[in-house]
Enzyme design. Structure first.
Site, short mmCIF file in Angstrom:
data_model
loop_
_atom_site.label_atom_id
_atom_site.label_comp_id
_atom_site.label_asym_id
_atom_site.label_seq_id
_atom_site.Cartn_x
_atom_site.Cartn_y
_atom_site.Cartn_z
N SER A 146 0.85 -1.18 0.00
CA SER A 146 0.00 0.00 0.00
C SER A 146 0.89 1.23 0.00
CB SER A 146 -0.89 0.00 1.25
OG SER A 146 -1.51 1.26 1.45
N TYR A 159 -2.52 -1.08 10.15
CA TYR A 159 -2.48 -1.29 8.71
C TYR A 159 -1.18 -0.73 8.13
CZ TYR A 159 -4.07 -1.31 3.83
OH TYR A 159 -4.20 -1.54 2.49
#
Length: 254
Positions: A146, A159
């Site tokens: 990401s 995350y």
């Protein structure tokens, strides 16, 4: 072998985790379009739908379910895929979860769950698939990271930490396995239209601010990831190892 032939992955077995909508479905279908048979992991109904689309392309596809917050289920998933379809020579660690909460109140159980799904399961599946790939003498592992592997984000500490760690895991495995013809790479998607970004896209002001920063001037569509995935899964990328390929419409150039 021509360059276009090098992008073909005919009759290879690919395991895609989280192949149930958004990026996962686009990844699975792209691999099938390039010739692979695909093991689709995810919630049964959505995975079955992805498999139906792949079978319409004339490829083999089966769905598999497993809770990847439990490492024993990650192991079971791999064994079931191996027994039904053969050992995967392409592994895409795409499954991931996101929990939003202020850092000072972040739930400890959710911290562990996010890291277990996003990082620990990816490592265990890479161990299992990697061992078989090393015996075969070739293989491809692709980790879906990401932009938050590079940027901390806000209210997503678990995350961001898991995705940053996943990029380092990619490099570590590439260092160990590269000389044995097993390439391990990662893709870091930018702002794509997925369930993870639904809240951001609902906020018209924030969504506009995001798009205004992207040189491509739009949100990414799941299919925008297809070319990068097929490249890294194919022989066209045999000399690419330990890389983190950013697919973000140019966000990081601003």
């Amino acid at each position: 072998m021509s360059i276009l032939e090098r992008f073909r992955i005919d009759r290879e077995v690919a395991l895609v985790t989280g192949a149930t909508g958004g990026l996962g479905t686009a990844i699975a279908i792209a691999l099938a379009e390039a010739g692979a048979n695909v093991a689709c992991h995810g919630h049964s109904r959505e995975a079955d739908e992805t498999c139906e689309r792949i079978r319409d392309l004339g490829r083999m596809a089966y769905s598999f379910s497993a809770d990847l917050s439990d490492i024993s289920q990650a192991e079971r998933l791999y064994r079931e895929v191996q027994a039904r379809m053969g050992a995967p020579c392409i592994l895409v660690n795409n499954a991931g979860i996101l929990h939003r909460q202020a850092a000072e109140h972040f739930d400890a159980a959710m911290w562990s769950r996010v890291l277990d799904v996003n990082l620990t399961s990816a490592f265990r599946l890479s161990q299992l698939a990697g061992s078989a790939m090393l015996e075969r003498g070739r293989g491809k592992i692709i980790n879906i990271a990401s932009l938050l592997a590079f940027q901390g984000g806000s209210e997503v500490p678990a995350y961001a930490a898991s995705k940053a760690a996943l990029t380092q895991l990619t490099r570590a495995l590439a260092n160990e396995w590269g000389a044995r013809n097993l390439q391990v790479n990662a893709i870091s998607p930018g702002f794509f239209r997925t369930a993870h970004t639904e809240e951001l896209r609902k906020d018209e002001t924030l969504s506009r601010q995001i798009v205004d920063r992207i040189p491509a001037a739009r949100w990414g569509e799941p299919e925008d990831l297809a070319g990068a995935v097929v490249f890294l899964a194919s022989r066209a990328s045999d000399y690419v190892n330990g890389e983190v390929l950013v697919v973000d419409g140019g966000w990081r150039t601003r």
